[in-house]
Design a protein around this motif. Structure first.
Motif, PDB file in Angstrom:
ATOM      1  N   ARG A  22       0.911  -1.574  -0.061  1.00 18.81           N
ATOM      2  CA  ARG A  22      -0.128  -0.378  -0.122  1.00 18.81           C
ATOM      3  C   ARG A  22       0.658   0.682  -0.086  1.00 18.81           C
ATOM      4  O   ARG A  22       0.630   2.158  -1.040  1.00 18.81           O
ATOM      5  CB  ARG A  22      -0.594   0.124   1.340  1.00 18.81           C
ATOM      6  N   ASP A  23       2.224   1.410   0.711  1.00 17.79           N
ATOM      7  CA  ASP A  23       2.943   2.595   1.154  1.00 17.79           C
ATOM      8  C   ASP A  23       3.531   3.052  -0.225  1.00 17.79           C
ATOM      9  O   ASP A  23       4.095   3.828  -0.445  1.00 17.79           O
ATOM     10  CB  ASP A  23       3.848   2.220   2.264  1.00 17.79           C
ATOM     11  N   GLN A 166      -3.463  10.349  -1.016  1.00 17.87           N
ATOM     12  CA  GLN A 166      -3.765   9.128  -0.211  1.00 17.87           C
ATOM     13  C   GLN A 166      -5.429   8.622  -0.173  1.00 17.87           C
ATOM     14  O   GLN A 166      -5.635   7.291   0.400  1.00 17.87           O
ATOM     15  CB  GLN A 166      -3.469   9.121   1.180  1.00 17.87           C
ATOM     16  N   ILE A 169      -6.445   5.724  -2.769  1.00 16.44           N
ATOM     17  CA  ILE A 169      -6.374   4.489  -3.089  1.00 16.44           C
ATOM     18  C   ILE A 169      -7.224   3.177  -2.317  1.00 16.44           C
ATOM     19  O   ILE A 169      -8.416   3.463  -1.755  1.00 16.44           O
ATOM     20  CB  ILE A 169      -5.372   4.209  -1.593  1.00 16.44           C
ATOM     21  N   TYR A 189      -4.065   3.420  -7.694  1.00 16.22           N
ATOM     22  CA  TYR A 189      -5.303   4.898  -7.549  1.00 16.22           C
ATOM     23  C   TYR A 189      -6.536   4.860  -8.189  1.00 16.22           C
ATOM     24  O   TYR A 189      -6.659   3.877  -9.702  1.00 16.22           O
ATOM     25  CB  TYR A 189      -3.962   5.407  -8.429  1.00 16.22           C
TER      26      TYR A 189
END
Length: 205
Positions: A22-23, A166, A169, A189
DNA sequence: CACCCGATTATCT
DNA sequence: GATAATCGGGTGT
């Protein structure tokens, strides 16, 4: 103007593989290719953990998947369908035996002319919108398996100086697998034109 | 050494 | 949206 490039440290990859996947969204992959610099922003990833039947490491260590069991912050590159290569970044918490993040799509940034040559395609949305496509656009092959991506070299990952939202996402089941579909470990995204596929099932983060 | 199949893509209709 | 193409690795004989 001096651009400060912060290379992602090894500790970034030494966490739960799902969190790392995710990051990694929004981070930038740098590829040095024949005196040129190619870059792209990560817009789609998938997490693969060792106790998960969809993971290549599930059935244990073999010659092919040994990088997944190696030091975090290195690349795992394998051939898929006998035709193209896929790029993973080895990442997992210390007590875990193996794990990695599949890079599924990038938004092309620098060196687009080289990507177009390597792909024999010109449209920008068709250069890196798939795991086999981005390795072709970057000139990544089997010999890049095991390369350290935490230091300046042929291939490494840096922070993105731009501010990335963010908020949009999304997560979904991973693509192209038959087992482990219940795990929402694909991240991308929303509404980004460079992600590889549209999906009907979307989980908000 | 034969067989099977995949974390896919290109190219049709 | 359907399907052919393509081949290295894994498994078992």
């Amino acid at each position: 103007m001096v651009v400060i490039m912060t290379v992602l440290s090894r500790t970034f990859y030494q966490r739960n593989t799902v969190d790392v996947a995710r990051d990694l969204l929004g981070k930038i992959i740098v590829r040095k290719y024949k005196n040129r610099v190619l870059t792209g922003m990560i817009v789609e990833t998938e997490a693969y953990r060792v106790n998960d039947p969809a993971c290549h490491a599930y059935k244990g260590k073999t010659n092919r998947n040994s990088s997944l069991f190696g030091t975090v912050g290195h690349a795992y590159v394998y051939m898929s369908y006998g035709i193209h290569f896929c790029l993973n970044l080895v990442s997992r918490e210390p007590e875990c035996a193996a794990g990695g993040v599949l890079i599924r799509a990038l938004e092309p940034l620098e060196g687009i002319d080289i990507m177009q040559e390597l792909r024999s395609k010109d449209h920008i949305t068709n250069l890196m919108n798939g795991p086999g496509k981005l390795t072709q656009a970057f000139g990544i092959e089997r010999h890049h398996d095991g390369i350290d991506v935490t230091q300046d070299g042929e291939l490494y990952i840096i922070e993105n100086p731009a501010c990335i939202s963010q908020n949009d996402i999304c997560a979904s089941p991973r693509i192209g697998i038959s087992q482990g579909l219940e795990k929402p470990w694909r991240f991308y995204y929303a509404h980004n034109q460079y992600v590889s596929k549209k999906q009907s099932i979307i989980y908000e983060q």
